[in-house]
Design a protein around this motif. Structure first.
Motif, PDB file in Angstrom:
ATOM      1  N   LEU A  53       0.859  -1.172   0.000  1.00  0.00           N
ATOM      2  CA  LEU A  53       0.000   0.000   0.000  1.00  0.00           C
ATOM      3  C   LEU A  53       0.895   1.220   0.000  1.00  0.00           C
ATOM      4  N   GLU A  54       0.339   2.323  -0.470  1.00  0.00           N
ATOM      5  CA  GLU A  54       1.172   3.515  -0.544  1.00  0.00           C
ATOM      6  C   GLU A  54       0.379   4.761  -0.222  1.00  0.00           C
ATOM      7  N   THR A  55       1.116   5.803   0.105  1.00  0.00           N
ATOM      8  CA  THR A  55       0.546   7.071   0.528  1.00  0.00           C
ATOM      9  C   THR A  55       1.563   8.157   0.222  1.00  0.00           C
ATOM     10  N   ALA A  56       1.247   9.379   0.553  1.00  0.00           N
ATOM     11  CA  ALA A  56       2.194  10.477   0.359  1.00  0.00           C
ATOM     12  C   ALA A  56       1.891  11.581   1.361  1.00  0.00           C
ATOM     13  N   HIS A  57       2.879  12.414   1.594  1.00  0.00           N
ATOM     14  CA  HIS A  57       2.728  13.538   2.516  1.00  0.00           C
ATOM     15  C   HIS A  57       3.810  14.560   2.202  1.00  0.00           C
ATOM     16  N   SER A  58       3.658  15.738   2.790  1.00  0.00           N
ATOM     17  CA  SER A  58       4.720  16.741   2.710  1.00  0.00           C
ATOM     18  C   SER A  58       5.882  16.268   3.573  1.00  0.00           C
ATOM     19  N   TYR A  59       7.067  16.850   3.364  1.00  0.00           N
ATOM     20  CA  TYR A  59       8.225  16.427   4.153  1.00  0.00           C
ATOM     21  C   TYR A  59       8.036  16.696   5.640  1.00  0.00           C
ATOM     22  N   THR A  60       7.281  17.733   5.981  1.00  0.00           N
ATOM     23  CA  THR A  60       7.085  18.019   7.405  1.00  0.00           C
ATOM     24  C   THR A  60       6.249  16.945   8.087  1.00  0.00           C
ATOM     25  N   THR A  65      -7.529  -1.919   6.809  1.00  0.00           N
ATOM     26  CA  THR A  65      -8.336  -0.913   7.497  1.00  0.00           C
ATOM     27  C   THR A  65      -7.482  -0.133   8.487  1.00  0.00           C
ATOM     28  N   ALA A  66      -6.673  -0.833   9.276  1.00  0.00           N
ATOM     29  CA  ALA A  66      -5.806  -0.157  10.245  1.00  0.00           C
ATOM     30  C   ALA A  66      -4.842   0.792   9.546  1.00  0.00           C
ATOM     31  N   ALA A  67      -4.272   0.351   8.427  1.00  0.00           N
ATOM     32  CA  ALA A  67      -3.328   1.192   7.687  1.00  0.00           C
ATOM     33  C   ALA A  67      -4.028   2.421   7.125  1.00  0.00           C
ATOM     34  N   CYS A  68      -5.222   2.234   6.532  1.00  0.00           N
ATOM     35  CA  CYS A  68      -5.958   3.372   5.948  1.00  0.00           C
ATOM     36  C   CYS A  68      -6.354   4.383   7.022  1.00  0.00           C
ATOM     37  N   GLU A  69      -6.796   3.897   8.169  1.00  0.00           N
ATOM     38  CA  GLU A  69      -7.153   4.812   9.258  1.00  0.00           C
ATOM     39  C   GLU A  69      -5.933   5.576   9.751  1.00  0.00           C
ATOM     40  N   ALA A  70      -4.782   4.909   9.800  1.00  0.00           N
ATOM     41  CA  ALA A  70      -3.553   5.586  10.217  1.00  0.00           C
ATOM     42  C   ALA A  70      -3.133   6.636   9.194  1.00  0.00           C
ATOM     43  N   ILE A 113      -4.756   9.087   0.762  1.00  0.00           N
ATOM     44  CA  ILE A 113      -5.199   7.697   0.880  1.00  0.00           C
ATOM     45  C   ILE A 113      -4.517   6.817  -0.163  1.00  0.00           C
ATOM     46  N   THR A 114      -4.051   7.417  -1.217  1.00  0.00           N
ATOM     47  CA  THR A 114      -3.252   6.704  -2.208  1.00  0.00           C
ATOM     48  C   THR A 114      -2.385   7.716  -2.937  1.00  0.00           C
ATOM     49  N   HIS A 115      -1.304   7.233  -3.503  1.00  0.00           N
ATOM     50  CA  HIS A 115      -0.432   8.107  -4.284  1.00  0.00           C
ATOM     51  C   HIS A 115      -0.539   7.776  -5.765  1.00  0.00           C
ATOM     52  N   HIS A 116      -0.345   6.506  -6.129  1.00  0.00           N
ATOM     53  CA  HIS A 116      -0.428   6.121  -7.536  1.00  0.00           C
ATOM     54  C   HIS A 116      -1.181   4.815  -7.776  1.00  0.00           C
ATOM     55  N   HIS A 117      -1.688   4.179  -6.750  1.00  0.00           N
ATOM     56  CA  HIS A 117      -2.450   2.939  -6.931  1.00  0.00           C
ATOM     57  C   HIS A 117      -3.909   3.191  -7.294  1.00  0.00           C
ATOM     58  N   ALA A 118      -4.365   4.383  -7.181  1.00  0.00           N
ATOM     59  CA  ALA A 118      -5.740   4.805  -7.486  1.00  0.00           C
ATOM     60  C   ALA A 118      -6.643   4.604  -6.270  1.00  0.00           C
ATOM     61  N   VAL A 119      -7.849   5.128  -6.354  1.00  0.00           N
ATOM     62  CA  VAL A 119      -8.779   5.063  -5.235  1.00  0.00           C
ATOM     63  C   VAL A 119      -9.553   3.753  -5.275  1.00  0.00           C
ATOM     64  N   GLY A 120     -10.475   3.602  -6.174  1.00  0.00           N
ATOM     65  CA  GLY A 120     -11.220   2.357  -6.287  1.00  0.00           C
ATOM     66  C   GLY A 120     -12.068   2.060  -5.058  1.00  0.00           C
ATOM     67  N   ARG A 121     -12.621   0.866  -5.014  1.00  0.00           N
ATOM     68  CA  ARG A 121     -13.523   0.491  -3.922  1.00  0.00           C
ATOM     69  C   ARG A 121     -12.829   0.412  -2.569  1.00  0.00           C
ATOM     70  N   ASP A 122     -11.598  -0.083  -2.547  1.00  0.00           N
ATOM     71  CA  ASP A 122     -10.906  -0.247  -1.257  1.00  0.00           C
ATOM     72  C   ASP A 122     -10.682   1.083  -0.542  1.00  0.00           C
ATOM     73  N   HIS A 123     -10.379   2.125  -1.309  1.00  0.00           N
ATOM     74  CA  HIS A 123     -10.049   3.400  -0.691  1.00  0.00           C
ATOM     75  C   HIS A 123     -11.199   4.396  -0.664  1.00  0.00           C
ATOM     76  N   ALA A 124     -12.257   4.125  -1.380  1.00  0.00           N
ATOM     77  CA  ALA A 124     -13.371   5.083  -1.484  1.00  0.00           C
ATOM     78  C   ALA A 124     -13.917   5.533  -0.125  1.00  0.00           C
ATOM     79  N   PRO A 125     -14.030   4.638   0.882  1.00  0.00           N
ATOM     80  CA  PRO A 125     -14.569   5.100   2.176  1.00  0.00           C
ATOM     81  C   PRO A 125     -13.687   6.142   2.868  1.00  0.00           C
ATOM     82  N   TYR A 126     -12.430   6.239   2.475  1.00  0.00           N
ATOM     83  CA  TYR A 126     -11.503   7.147   3.167  1.00  0.00           C
ATOM     84  C   TYR A 126     -11.315   8.448   2.425  1.00  0.00           C
TER      85      TYR A 126
END
Length: 200
Positions: free
Chosen positions: A110-117, A174-179, A187-200
């Motif tokens: 799974l993947e995500t992204a954020h600012s450096y801070t 679920t634990a990872a997405c909530e974190a 909620i995603t960087h390049h894997h796309a949203v789709g059904r798994d990520h739509a609730p977040y």
């Protein structure tokens, strides 16, 4: 300075150890590498792979500027071999994943992204959530770097519970997405949203 390398892959300690174990280095070569890193006080370091594209003269100039910054930050060069090894085997992961699943190992990414801070807090929150939810062995790398932030790409491996694999995976995901949401990451960087990520 606008001279960021075109490829930036920074592995955490867990992924670095796995990469070194799978590199095929053994015997005197492995002992030599370990001694070199000890002498440089980097035996517990993390592997960083960088690469540059473009016209030779421009790429060489950008490479030298990056090397200066990396050396000033305490990086120690291992030469081009780790980068070539990564480039050669970078698409083998899905095949390895399938073989691991066939042998009773639950594995996913799974993947995500954020600012450096916020990236360190995101890394710690997601890694901790995956481990707490039963994700077993967790590793991570920066897969894309930008002027203002970066993407974190997590892989987890755990002994699968026969007949409960989907529930086991869902609890970890679920634990990872909530974190991720709690730490302010995407909620995603390049894997796309789709059904798994739509609730977040």
């Amino acid at each position: 300075s606008g001279e960021l390398p075109d490829v930036v892959r920074l592995s955490d300690r867990s992924e670095t150890e796995i990469s070194l174990a799978m590199s095929g280095l053994a015997g005197l070569k492995r002992a030599g590498l370990e001694r070199y890193l000890r002498l440089r006080r980097r035996e517990r370091g993390c592997m960083l792979i960088v690469g540059w594209e473009g016209e030779r003269e421009v790429a060489d100039r950008r490479r030298e500027l990056s090397r200066r910054v990396l050396r000033a930050g305490g990086a120690v060069s291992l030469g081009a071999a780790p980068g070539r090894s990564w480039e050669h085997g970078r698409y083998e992961g899905p095949h390895l994943r399938d073989a691991l699943i066939d042998h009773g190992v639950l594995v996913d990414t799974l993947e995500t992204a954020h600012s450096y801070t916020g990236i360190r807090g995101l890394y710690e929150a997601v890694r901790g959530a995956i481990e707490t939810a039963g994700g077993g062995f967790v590793m991570c790398h920066v897969s894309h770097a930008y002027r203002d932030g970066a993407s974190l790409y997590f892989t987890f491996l755990s002994a699968a519970r026969p007949g409960e694999e989907l529930e086991q995976w869902r609890a970890i995901k679920t634990a990872a997405c909530e974190a991720i949401v709690g730490a302010g990451g995407t909620i995603t960087h390049h894997h796309a949203v789709g059904r798994d990520h739509a609730p977040y």
